[in-house]
Design a protein around this motif. Sequence first.
Motif, PDB file in Angstrom:
ATOM      1  N   CYS A   1       0.824  -1.205   0.000  1.00  6.37           N
ATOM      2  CA  CYS A   1       0.000   0.000   0.000  1.00  6.37           C
ATOM      3  C   CYS A   1       0.859   1.257   0.000  1.00  6.37           C
ATOM      4  O   CYS A   1       0.347   2.353  -0.168  1.00  6.37           O
ATOM      5  CB  CYS A   1      -0.970  -0.034   1.159  1.00  6.37           C
ATOM      6  N   LYS A   3       1.991   3.021   2.293  1.00  6.30           N
ATOM      7  CA  LYS A   3       1.733   3.982   3.365  1.00  6.30           C
ATOM      8  C   LYS A   3       2.902   3.962   4.336  1.00  6.30           C
ATOM      9  O   LYS A   3       3.626   2.994   4.454  1.00  6.30           O
ATOM     10  CB  LYS A   3       0.431   3.642   4.090  1.00  6.30           C
ATOM     11  N   PHE A   5       4.145   4.521   8.338  1.00  4.51           N
ATOM     12  CA  PHE A   5       3.667   4.485   9.726  1.00  4.51           C
ATOM     13  C   PHE A   5       4.786   4.897  10.659  1.00  4.51           C
ATOM     14  O   PHE A   5       5.961   4.655  10.405  1.00  4.51           O
ATOM     15  CB  PHE A   5       3.175   3.065  10.064  1.00  4.51           C
ATOM     16  N   GLY A  10       2.098  -0.585  12.756  1.00  3.60           N
ATOM     17  CA  GLY A  10       1.329  -0.032  11.646  1.00  3.60           C
ATOM     18  C   GLY A  10       0.018   0.582  12.070  1.00  3.60           C
ATOM     19  O   GLY A  10      -0.940   0.608  11.305  1.00  3.60           O
ATOM     20  N   HIS A  12      -0.195   3.846  13.484  1.00  2.00           N
ATOM     21  CA  HIS A  12      -0.170   5.314  13.377  1.00  2.00           C
ATOM     22  C   HIS A  12       0.400   5.714  12.022  1.00  2.00           C
ATOM     23  O   HIS A  12       1.603   5.730  11.808  1.00  2.00           O
ATOM     24  CB  HIS A  12       0.669   5.923  14.505  1.00  2.00           C
ATOM     25  N   GLU A  13      -0.510   6.031  11.128  1.00  2.00           N
ATOM     26  CA  GLU A  13      -0.092   6.453   9.792  1.00  2.00           C
ATOM     27  C   GLU A  13       0.492   7.863   9.867  1.00  2.00           C
ATOM     28  O   GLU A  13       0.051   8.699  10.640  1.00  2.00           O
ATOM     29  CB  GLU A  13      -1.302   6.434   8.846  1.00  2.00           C
ATOM     30  N   THR A  14       1.550   8.107   9.031  1.00  2.00           N
ATOM     31  CA  THR A  14       2.222   9.402   9.030  1.00  2.00           C
ATOM     32  C   THR A  14       2.644   9.740   7.608  1.00  2.00           C
ATOM     33  O   THR A  14       2.377   8.988   6.675  1.00  2.00           O
ATOM     34  CB  THR A  14       3.429   9.402   9.999  1.00  2.00           C
ATOM     35  N   THR A  15       3.364  10.895   7.474  1.00  2.00           N
ATOM     36  CA  THR A  15       3.883  11.299   6.162  1.00  2.00           C
ATOM     37  C   THR A  15       5.390  11.454   6.278  1.00  2.00           C
ATOM     38  O   THR A  15       5.943  11.567   7.380  1.00  2.00           O
ATOM     39  CB  THR A  15       3.290  12.649   5.725  1.00  2.00           C
TER      40      THR A  15
END
Length: 173
Positions: A1, A3, A5, A10, A12-15
Motif C-alpha cells: 500500500c 503507506k 507508519f 502499523g 499510526h499512519e504518518t507522512t
Amino acid sequence: CQKIFSDAEGKHETTEAELVIEAKGHKLTEVKEVPATCTETGKKAYWKCSVCQKLFADSEGKHETTEDARVIPAKGHNLEGVAEIPASCTATGTKAYWKCLNCNKLFSDSEGKNETSFEALTIPAKGHSLTEVKEVPATCTEAGKKAYWKCEVCQKIFSDAEGKNETSEAELV
C-alpha cells in the motif's frame, strides 16, 4: 500500500514530512588566528563545530575548510647587517652582527642560524697604551715642557701615568 507508519505495528499512519528531524545547526566556536613567526607556522582564524567537529572558514558555517588550508607559512628572518663598531681606549665596541627586522633577534651569521646577544657582541674597551714623554728643561732662550704620558692608540696626552688626567700641549709649557 506504500503507506508510512510511525510505529512498528502499523497503527499510526504518518507522512515523510512528519518524519523529518530538523538539523540541529552547527554550534560554532571561533578559534583565533595564531600569527606566523620567523621560524614557526601560524594558523588563520576559523570556526569549529562542537557537534560534528568540522572546521569552517566563516562564522556562518557555510564554507568548510581543513587544518592544512588554515596554515600561515613561517615568514623567515629578514636580516639586516650591522657593521662593527670598534672599541676605543675608553669605550666598548660591538662586533658586526645581523638583526632580524621581523622578530628583532640578533645573529652572528648572515643566514640567521646562530642567535646571539648584545653581551656576546661587546668588544671590551682597550684601555690606554701610555708612553712616558720625559720633561724637557727650559733653556735661556727656549721654553721647556713638563713630563707627560701619551696614548699610542688615541693620541691623547695625560699628566699622570694612569691616564686619568687628560691635559693639553698648552698646559705642559
